[in-house]
Design an enzyme around this catalytic site. Sequence first.
Site, short mmCIF file in Angstrom:
data_model
loop_
_atom_site.label_atom_id
_atom_site.label_comp_id
_atom_site.label_asym_id
_atom_site.label_seq_id
_atom_site.Cartn_x
_atom_site.Cartn_y
_atom_site.Cartn_z
N GLY A 12 -27.30 -39.23 40.38
CA GLY A 12 -27.60 -37.85 40.00
C GLY A 12 -28.93 -37.44 40.59
O GLY A 12 -29.32 -37.89 41.66
N CYS A 13 -29.63 -36.60 39.88
CA CYS A 13 -30.92 -36.08 40.35
C CYS A 13 -31.92 -37.22 40.53
O CYS A 13 -32.11 -38.04 39.63
CB CYS A 13 -31.46 -35.08 39.33
SG CYS A 13 -33.10 -34.48 39.72
N PHE A 14 -32.56 -37.26 41.68
CA PHE A 14 -33.50 -38.36 41.93
C PHE A 14 -34.71 -38.32 41.02
O PHE A 14 -35.34 -39.33 40.76
CB PHE A 14 -33.91 -38.48 43.39
CG PHE A 14 -34.33 -37.25 44.14
CD1 PHE A 14 -34.95 -36.16 43.54
CD2 PHE A 14 -34.12 -37.18 45.51
CE1 PHE A 14 -35.34 -35.05 44.26
CE2 PHE A 14 -34.50 -36.08 46.25
CZ PHE A 14 -35.13 -35.01 45.62
N TRP A 15 -35.06 -37.17 40.47
CA TRP A 15 -36.19 -37.10 39.54
C TRP A 15 -35.94 -38.00 38.33
O TRP A 15 -36.86 -38.64 37.83
CB TRP A 15 -36.43 -35.68 39.05
CG TRP A 15 -36.78 -34.68 40.09
CD1 TRP A 15 -37.30 -34.89 41.34
CD2 TRP A 15 -36.64 -33.26 39.95
NE1 TRP A 15 -37.48 -33.70 41.98
CE2 TRP A 15 -37.10 -32.68 41.15
CE3 TRP A 15 -36.17 -32.44 38.94
CZ2 TRP A 15 -37.10 -31.30 41.36
CZ3 TRP A 15 -36.19 -31.07 39.14
CH2 TRP A 15 -36.65 -30.51 40.35
#
Length: 178
Positions: A12-15
């Site tokens: 998913g979102c790398f953050w």
Amino acid sequence: MKYSETIILGGGCFWCIEAVYERIHGIESAVSGYAGGTTEHPTYEQVCTGLTGHAEVVKVTFDPSTISLKKVLDIFFKAHDPTSENRQGADVGTQYRSIILYTNDEQKKQVENYINELTERNVYSKPIVTQVEPLKVFWPAEDYHQNYYEQHPFAGYCRIVIAQKLDKLGLPINSLIK
């Protein structure tokens, strides 16, 4: 001489993935970036179109004498839904797919064995769709994506999505205590 190992993880979102691994003892670095596609030197805007083939990933460098690859994988599979194809929560598109990009044959073997073990134990009610591929190239994301959660802890996405994920995993929300 200290030995480090690197594996590339996309969930998913790398953050989110970066914030998780920054809090784990034995992790030397977690760098947000792009991999698994064909466009050279991709930008965030290009990756968001879904046309580059890249996923948002995190390059995780760890000390195998402190944390095993199995433990790195345990955390990864708890930090996202490996049964959700091309999406994690509200983030939808191939750039958010579940993917592991290994850097050597031993990692490939361990990753495949780990996924087979999860499957045999019926850990998930749906099939695991995590892609397992050799790393060709890792492209670091733009500077403003690095350490995003630490730089923007009060941003909506950070408070609602990342903080809840960290809490679910029992990791510190407001500090980098390892």
